[in-house]
Design a protein around this motif. Structure first.
Motif, short mmCIF file in Angstrom:
data_model
loop_
_atom_site.label_atom_id
_atom_site.label_comp_id
_atom_site.label_asym_id
_atom_site.label_seq_id
_atom_site.Cartn_x
_atom_site.Cartn_y
_atom_site.Cartn_z
N ALA A 1 -46.93 44.83 8.92
CA ALA A 1 -47.48 46.12 8.50
C ALA A 1 -48.96 46.26 8.81
CB ALA A 1 -47.23 46.33 7.01
N GLY A 2 -49.56 45.23 9.38
CA GLY A 2 -50.98 45.29 9.73
C GLY A 2 -51.93 44.95 8.60
N LEU A 3 -51.42 44.36 7.53
CA LEU A 3 -52.30 43.95 6.44
C LEU A 3 -52.99 42.63 6.81
CD1 LEU A 3 -50.14 44.58 3.23
CD2 LEU A 3 -51.94 46.03 4.17
N PRO A 4 -54.25 42.47 6.45
CA PRO A 4 -54.95 41.20 6.70
C PRO A 4 -54.55 40.15 5.68
CG PRO A 4 -56.42 42.76 5.62
CD PRO A 4 -55.12 43.49 5.85
N VAL A 5 -53.47 39.44 5.96
CA VAL A 5 -52.92 38.47 5.03
C VAL A 5 -52.71 37.16 5.78
CG1 VAL A 5 -50.58 39.33 5.46
CG2 VAL A 5 -51.04 38.01 3.39
N ARG A 6 -53.10 36.03 5.14
CA ARG A 6 -53.03 34.74 5.84
C ARG A 6 -53.07 33.59 4.84
NH1 ARG A 6 -58.03 32.20 5.87
NH2 ARG A 6 -59.83 33.55 5.42
N GLU A 7 -52.80 32.39 5.36
CA GLU A 7 -53.00 31.16 4.59
C GLU A 7 -54.46 30.74 4.66
OE1 GLU A 7 -50.48 28.02 5.92
OE2 GLU A 7 -48.84 28.62 4.58
N ALA A 8 -54.92 30.08 3.62
CA ALA A 8 -56.31 29.61 3.56
C ALA A 8 -56.51 28.39 4.43
CB ALA A 8 -56.68 29.28 2.11
N GLU A 9 -57.74 28.21 4.86
CA GLU A 9 -58.14 26.98 5.52
C GLU A 9 -58.37 25.89 4.46
OE1 GLU A 9 -58.27 26.56 8.75
OE2 GLU A 9 -57.72 28.66 9.12
N PRO A 10 -58.33 24.62 4.85
CA PRO A 10 -58.55 23.54 3.87
C PRO A 10 -59.87 23.72 3.12
CG PRO A 10 -57.72 22.62 5.91
CD PRO A 10 -58.00 24.08 6.18
N GLY A 11 -59.81 23.67 1.80
CA GLY A 11 -61.00 23.78 0.97
C GLY A 11 -61.56 25.18 0.82
N GLU A 12 -60.88 26.18 1.38
CA GLU A 12 -61.41 27.55 1.32
C GLU A 12 -61.26 28.19 -0.05
OE1 GLU A 12 -60.75 31.92 3.50
OE2 GLU A 12 -59.58 30.18 4.15
N LEU A 13 -60.12 27.97 -0.70
CA LEU A 13 -59.84 28.60 -1.99
C LEU A 13 -59.95 27.56 -3.10
CD1 LEU A 13 -56.82 31.01 -1.30
CD2 LEU A 13 -59.26 31.52 -1.32
N MET A 14 -61.12 27.48 -3.68
CA MET A 14 -61.32 26.57 -4.80
C MET A 14 -61.01 27.30 -6.11
SD MET A 14 -62.01 23.99 -3.03
CE MET A 14 -62.36 22.77 -4.34
N PHE A 15 -60.65 26.54 -7.13
CA PHE A 15 -60.25 27.14 -8.41
C PHE A 15 -61.39 27.96 -9.01
CE2 PHE A 15 -58.63 26.69 -12.90
CZ PHE A 15 -57.40 27.29 -12.68
N GLY A 16 -62.61 27.57 -8.75
CA GLY A 16 -63.76 28.30 -9.30
C GLY A 16 -63.87 29.72 -8.81
N LEU A 17 -63.19 30.07 -7.72
CA LEU A 17 -63.24 31.45 -7.23
C LEU A 17 -62.59 32.43 -8.20
CD1 LEU A 17 -62.47 30.96 -3.42
CD2 LEU A 17 -64.62 31.70 -4.45
N LEU A 18 -61.81 31.92 -9.15
CA LEU A 18 -61.26 32.82 -10.16
C LEU A 18 -62.35 33.41 -11.04
CD1 LEU A 18 -57.91 31.10 -11.18
CD2 LEU A 18 -58.36 32.79 -9.41
N ASP A 19 -63.54 32.80 -11.06
CA ASP A 19 -64.67 33.43 -11.74
C ASP A 19 -65.00 34.76 -11.08
OD1 ASP A 19 -64.94 31.31 -13.50
OD2 ASP A 19 -66.54 30.32 -12.36
N ASP A 20 -64.86 34.85 -9.76
CA ASP A 20 -65.10 36.10 -9.05
C ASP A 20 -64.07 37.16 -9.42
OD1 ASP A 20 -67.26 34.95 -7.79
OD2 ASP A 20 -66.25 34.65 -5.88
N VAL A 21 -62.84 36.73 -9.69
CA VAL A 21 -61.80 37.66 -10.12
C VAL A 21 -62.17 38.25 -11.48
CG1 VAL A 21 -59.37 37.94 -10.72
CG2 VAL A 21 -60.02 36.50 -8.76
#
Length: 284
Positions: free
Chosen positions: A214-234
């Motif tokens: 559908a053209g959405l920018p959706v993908r798997e993360a690179e190693p170490g890209e999504l750390m648990f601390g990013l939930l603070d940004d959420v």
């Protein structure tokens, strides 16, 4: 539909009927695998993919491949008896075993059950104090050894959520107790790679495929890209989160750790794409 419909040993049984041995290895040590499918209009969604993952989980656990035709017969029987079901569960265990971790060479136990389920448009999540072990012997397998998930989910519910989100031992964002996680940030929807120890979710897999179509920018993360601390940004509103799962579909998160959240534009678009496409492709 007011009660669960159950099939095992080639026949439908009552929910209160005793049909499995007290020394079934799935009961004594959790030696089994399972799948949960959504049911729409009396049909199990993505059943072929779920059966393929059931076989992969069995192989990873060292079990013989389940008899696919036997499972499909059970699915057909419970859906015919419970046409209003919203959820289907397939469970396969190693069958009767000793009161220890060793196995006997006997027939497997196969149980298929269908019951009610409601898919909600948004979810409420809690960060779990426990972690996933990405190096576990059963990491990424859908086994009946589910006690960790039961404890983590109960903790989340006690805090006002309907799902717990976990890190792995490296501090990376991993998964929920029964869901996969996507973060919406910097104009993309990104989900942890399977190397973090998460389950290869069917809905996750389909969102990656259908979102790309559908053209959405959706993908798997690179190693170490999504750390648990990013939930603070959420929590701060600088990013958004959505959960995917067989009885969630694609579910933007509207509440995290007691904070009401706005759902993300991409998250909402992903939900719309999934809902439209799954109506067109019942067994993709």
């Amino acid at each position: 539909m007011t009660q669960t419909v159950i099939w095992t040993d080639g026949r439908l049984v009552n929910p209160d009927e005793r049909t499995i041995s007290a020394v079934d290895h799935g009961i004594t040590v959790g030696d089994g695998v399972f799948e949960t499918c959504a049911v729409f209009d009396g049909e199990a969604f993505a059943l072929t993919r779920h059966l393929a993952r059931l076989a992969r989980s069995a192989a990873g656990l060292g079990l013989a491949a389940p008899d696919e035709q036997q499972v499909r017969d059970g699915v057909a029987a419970v859906l015919a008896a419970g046409p209003d079901a919203g959820r289907l569960r397939i469970t396969v265990t190693d069958g009767v075993g000793p009161l220890a971790s060793g196995r006997l060479d006997g027939p497997q136990t196969v149980v298929v059950a269908a019951g009610p389920a409601t898919i909600k448009p948004t979810g409420r999540a809690v960060r779990s104090p426990w972690v996933r072990n990405e190096r576990s012997a059963v990491a990424g397998l859908k086994t009946t050894s589910y006690a960790e998930n039961v404890v983590a989910l109960a903790d989340a519910v006690a805090k006002g959520g309907d799902e717990a989100v976990l890190a792995n031992t490296r501090g990376e964002l991993c998964e929920g107790t029964g869901s996969n996680v996507f973060l919406e940030r910097d104009g993309e929807l990104v989900t942890p790679a399977l190397s973090v120890g998460c389950l290869a979710g069917i809905t996750r897999e389909l969102l990656l495929e259908w979102g790309a179509e559908a053209g959405l920018p959706v993908r798997e993360a690179e190693p170490g890209e999504l750390m648990f601390g990013l939930l603070d940004d959420v929590v701060a509103g600088r990013a958004h989160m959505l959960l995917t799962g067989s009885v969630r579909n694609v579910q933007p998160t509207a509440w995290l750790d007691g904070v009401d959240l706005l759902t993300g534009e991409l998250s909402r678009a992903a939900r719309e794409v999934f809902e439209k496409t799954r109506r067109e492709r019942m067994d993709p």
